[in-house]
Write an enzyme that holds these catalytic residues in place. Sequence first.
Site, PDB file in Angstrom:
ATOM      1  N   GLU A 224       0.095  -0.940   5.571  1.00 48.90           N
ATOM      2  CA  GLU A 224       0.976  -0.488   6.616  1.00 48.90           C
ATOM      3  C   GLU A 224       1.095   1.280   6.682  1.00 48.90           C
ATOM      4  O   GLU A 224       1.090   1.575   7.853  1.00 48.90           O
ATOM      5  CB  GLU A 224       2.538  -0.646   6.037  1.00 48.90           C
TER       6      GLU A 224
ATOM      7  N   ASP B  49       0.822  -1.264  -0.038  1.00 51.62           N
ATOM      8  CA  ASP B  49       0.077  -0.170  -0.040  1.00 51.62           C
ATOM      9  C   ASP B  49       1.019   1.210   0.036  1.00 51.62           C
ATOM     10  O   ASP B  49       2.055   1.215   0.299  1.00 51.62           O
ATOM     11  CB  ASP B  49      -0.966   0.039   1.363  1.00 51.62           C
TER      12      ASP B  49
END
Length: 456
Positions: free
Chosen positions: A159, A97
């Site tokens: 994250e 991400d």
Amino acid sequence: MTDDTTTDESLRERVRELMPQAKTELAEMVAFESVYDPTGTPPEDCDRMVDWLLGTFTELGFGDVESHVTADGSKAVTGHLAGPDDAPTVLLYFHHDVQPPLGADEWDSPVWELTERNGRWYGRGAADCKGNIAVHLAALRALGGDIPVNITIVGEGSEEQGTGGMEDFVPKHPDLLRADAILVCDSGNFAIGRPSLTTSLRGIANIVVTVETLSSAMHSGMFGGAAPDALAALIAMLASLRDAEGNTTVTGLDASATWPGVDYPVEAFRTDAGILDGVDVIGSGAVADMVWARPAATVLGIDCPPVVGSSAAVQPKARARINLRVPPGMDAKVAQQALIDHLTAAAPWNVRVSFEREADGAPFRGTTSGPGFDTMVDAMTTTYGTDVVLMGQGGSIPLCNVFAETYPEAEIMLLGVEEPSCLIHAPNESVDPGEIENMAIVEATFLREYARRAAR
């Protein structure tokens, strides 16, 4: 430690030949707008990024490559490449991400299109952390079928949001990710060409503070001067978090520690941080002390009327989100409570104050000895031709502590391509392709040599 690790020229040449493919694959990854935020971003590009990883690692020969929905709804990717039965296992971590564009109008090239200029590759995620995925792929391809260790991959899907999906996943699947050495590739060198291992991370303790004073906004001409202004009260409370030199001054938290490792020159920091000419670097300690060894409170956002559209009114309510970075040796939960207590004591005029506790994560100290550490230091030294720097990071990676708690015997090392010029999280994020190339050589050398060191 004896330096008997070598990086042969054939390995360098193989990685060099793989760089056009690395650029192509990084461009494909950057094109996925994989911001994981269920409240505001459609999940389709996150899913497409996951599918890309599943296909790519399967083509590399990994078995059992699959995605897992974690507790926060994001998807983790895992896979395993078998080596000799008695070989150690290396876990390669990355996250897929990315941060949102943030100031899209400040980008000098398309956010989601890998663009080369001035010798760097630009695009959101080019460094953090898709550039590190490119390193893994190039290193594995450079070794071909000659990999004398077992390799497990784990790719995190949230994250950047810090919502804890992977922190929940790891303890529930300990055997899936168990390893002797864990390479957390979400960091970077001290500077381009300065090989570095991050051995210290500050923890995190976030809160939201709300101040209330009136039942509604009141006309500042009729009531201003005696009516308690919630925004003014909040400003006074936030101002108490720093002294005149800029040191964080939360009552009860030590702000005098010093960093024992590499120095961070002031001029280098000014450049890395983009500090405007004439503006001071703050704090009474050295830069390394301030960003790696001491707590730091940052106001992330304030809810109050914007200048455009504001009216002549005394504000009845205001709130702020505060990020407290917590150095190793300090308990994050204790620090969070100290911040709450400090702001409560600093509140003027008996205003009503309430708090919302957000994320907290413990600080982390990484591996500084062992066969994996020795192999990595030697791989970096021989690849870059200079000594390795042991440095800290002001940022937080709560997953590192989860790894340490779940696999207490594992060596955990933080490295990657995210040197300061990358401007991760900011407009115009970029990566130096030379760092991708060199870190791929480092990783390939490590994977080739680690089994021999671990067997001693």
